[in-house]
Design a protein around this motif. Structure first.
Motif, short mmCIF file in Angstrom:
data_model
loop_
_atom_site.label_atom_id
_atom_site.label_comp_id
_atom_site.label_asym_id
_atom_site.label_seq_id
_atom_site.Cartn_x
_atom_site.Cartn_y
_atom_site.Cartn_z
N GLY A 1 -17.40 46.80 3.33
CA GLY A 1 -18.72 46.35 3.75
C GLY A 1 -19.17 45.06 3.11
O GLY A 1 -20.37 44.77 3.04
N ILE A 2 -18.23 44.24 2.65
CA ILE A 2 -18.54 42.98 1.97
C ILE A 2 -18.33 41.83 2.94
O ILE A 2 -17.28 41.72 3.57
N LYS A 3 -19.32 40.96 3.07
CA LYS A 3 -19.18 39.76 3.89
C LYS A 3 -18.15 38.83 3.26
O LYS A 3 -18.11 38.66 2.04
N VAL A 4 -17.33 38.19 4.10
CA VAL A 4 -16.23 37.37 3.61
C VAL A 4 -16.43 35.91 4.00
O VAL A 4 -16.67 35.59 5.16
N LEU A 5 -16.32 35.04 2.99
CA LEU A 5 -16.29 33.60 3.22
C LEU A 5 -14.93 33.10 2.75
O LEU A 5 -14.59 33.19 1.57
N LEU A 6 -14.12 32.61 3.69
CA LEU A 6 -12.79 32.11 3.40
C LEU A 6 -12.83 30.59 3.30
O LEU A 6 -13.21 29.92 4.26
N CYS A 7 -12.44 30.08 2.15
CA CYS A 7 -12.58 28.65 1.88
C CYS A 7 -11.29 27.89 2.15
O CYS A 7 -10.20 28.33 1.76
N ALA A 8 -11.43 26.74 2.79
CA ALA A 8 -10.30 25.84 2.94
C ALA A 8 -9.83 25.39 1.56
O ALA A 8 -10.63 25.17 0.65
N ILE A 9 -8.52 25.27 1.40
CA ILE A 9 -7.96 24.75 0.16
C ILE A 9 -8.33 23.28 0.04
O ILE A 9 -8.24 22.53 1.01
N LEU A 10 -8.77 22.88 -1.14
CA LEU A 10 -9.12 21.49 -1.36
C LEU A 10 -7.89 20.59 -1.22
O LEU A 10 -6.77 21.02 -1.53
N PRO A 11 -8.06 19.37 -0.74
CA PRO A 11 -6.91 18.49 -0.55
C PRO A 11 -6.24 18.11 -1.87
O PRO A 11 -6.90 17.94 -2.88
N VAL A 12 -4.91 18.03 -1.83
CA VAL A 12 -4.12 17.59 -2.99
C VAL A 12 -2.99 16.70 -2.48
O VAL A 12 -2.24 17.11 -1.59
N TYR A 13 -2.86 15.53 -3.05
CA TYR A 13 -1.74 14.65 -2.71
C TYR A 13 -0.52 14.97 -3.56
O TYR A 13 0.61 14.95 -3.08
N ASP A 14 -0.74 15.31 -4.85
CA ASP A 14 0.36 15.63 -5.76
C ASP A 14 -0.18 16.47 -6.92
O ASP A 14 -1.30 16.23 -7.38
N TYR A 15 0.59 17.44 -7.37
CA TYR A 15 0.18 18.25 -8.51
C TYR A 15 0.65 17.59 -9.81
O TYR A 15 1.86 17.37 -9.97
N PRO A 16 -0.25 17.31 -10.75
CA PRO A 16 0.15 16.66 -11.99
C PRO A 16 1.19 17.45 -12.77
O PRO A 16 2.05 16.87 -13.43
N TRP A 17 1.12 18.79 -12.71
CA TRP A 17 2.05 19.62 -13.48
C TRP A 17 3.35 19.91 -12.72
O TRP A 17 4.29 20.45 -13.30
N LYS A 18 3.42 19.55 -11.43
CA LYS A 18 4.64 19.75 -10.66
C LYS A 18 4.69 18.70 -9.55
O LYS A 18 4.49 19.02 -8.37
N PRO A 19 4.99 17.46 -9.90
CA PRO A 19 4.96 16.37 -8.92
C PRO A 19 6.10 16.45 -7.91
O PRO A 19 7.14 17.07 -8.16
#
Length: 244
Positions: free
Chosen positions: A152-170
């Motif tokens: 019975g919980i309302k759901v808000l599904l969020c778009a993943i924020l844009p990423v060009y490259d991950y600093p920890w795994k380029p």
């Protein structure tokens, strides 16, 4: 989309809220490093805070923000960005959707919120707990949404924020994968009667990443970025709550 391989991942059946049985795929190397689901999922992270929180006050609509480091960092600003709102942050830095699904019952359902804001998936694409296909990420997000709705919980599904490259795994070229999951999230939210929160469009630059003023490291929002996110999600939360 990479097809699933039975040798690539180990499947564990987990009993979650409402008695549903969910199959969660874990990379073999992760299971060898961690001897228990408690360690893998971070179930102890909010255990004391959840116990201290108690039930929502009568007449209030608690909202849980559920996610990774982006949500964890944002929760520190809730008092100023959402003044007077009974909003609760339950983000854990570095987590993937498989980890989040395992703690969904205790960190979301058990808190009896009126709504949950789910923001997840970028760490799966980064391979934080091993390789994950887009289908596996989508399955975990769908499982969380369906568990919430069954409670019975309302759901808000969020778009993943844009990423060009991950600093920890380029070098992973995440931008097109993020766009693909966001396209699925929008369609799935419409199918399930959930709310889609588009964090991607307002932030994406010409490369499919974020501008420095919105995310200094290209992944985690700055204060200015969080303020934009707050302005996007708050009216959508209120709209979802009005439909209860």
């Amino acid at each position: 989309m990479t097809p699933r391989s039975p040798r690539a991942r180990r499947t564990t059946v987990v009993a979650c809220a409402t008695g549903l049985l969910l199959a969660v795929a874990f990379p073999p190397r992760v299971m060898s490093q961690s001897s228990s689901a408690v360690e893998f999922a971070g179930l102890a992270r909010y255990r004391a805070a959840n116990a201290a929180l108690g039930a929502p006050q009568p007449g209030t609509s608690r909202v849980v923000f559920f996610g990774n480091s982006i949500t964890e960092g944002w929760a520190r600003h809730f008092a100023t960005m959402f003044p007077g709102r009974p909003y609760v942050g339950r983000g854990i830095s570095g987590q993937t959707t498989a980890q989040m699904l395992l703690r969904f019952r205790q960190d979301v359902v058990a808190l009896k919120p009126a709504a949950v804001v789910i923001l997840a998936g970028t760490n799966d694409i980064a391979g934080n707990t091993g390789p994950a296909t887009l289908e596996e990420i989508q399955d975990n997000l769908a499982a969380m949404a369906e568990l919430a709705q069954a409670s019975g919980i309302k759901v808000l599904l969020c778009a993943i924020l844009p990423v060009y490259d991950y600093p920890w795994k380029p070098g992973l070229q995440p931008a097109p994968k993020i766009i693909a999951i966001n396209r699925w999230l929008k369609a799935y939210a419409a199918q399930r009667g959930a709310t889609f929160v588009d964090y991607h469009t307002p932030f994406a630059d010409e490369r499919g990443g974020m501008r420095p003023e919105h995310a200094a490291d290209g992944v985690h929002p700055t204060d200015a970025g969080y303020r934009i996110m707050a302005g996007i999600v708050e009216p959508l939360i209120q709209s979802a709550l009005s439909k209860r």
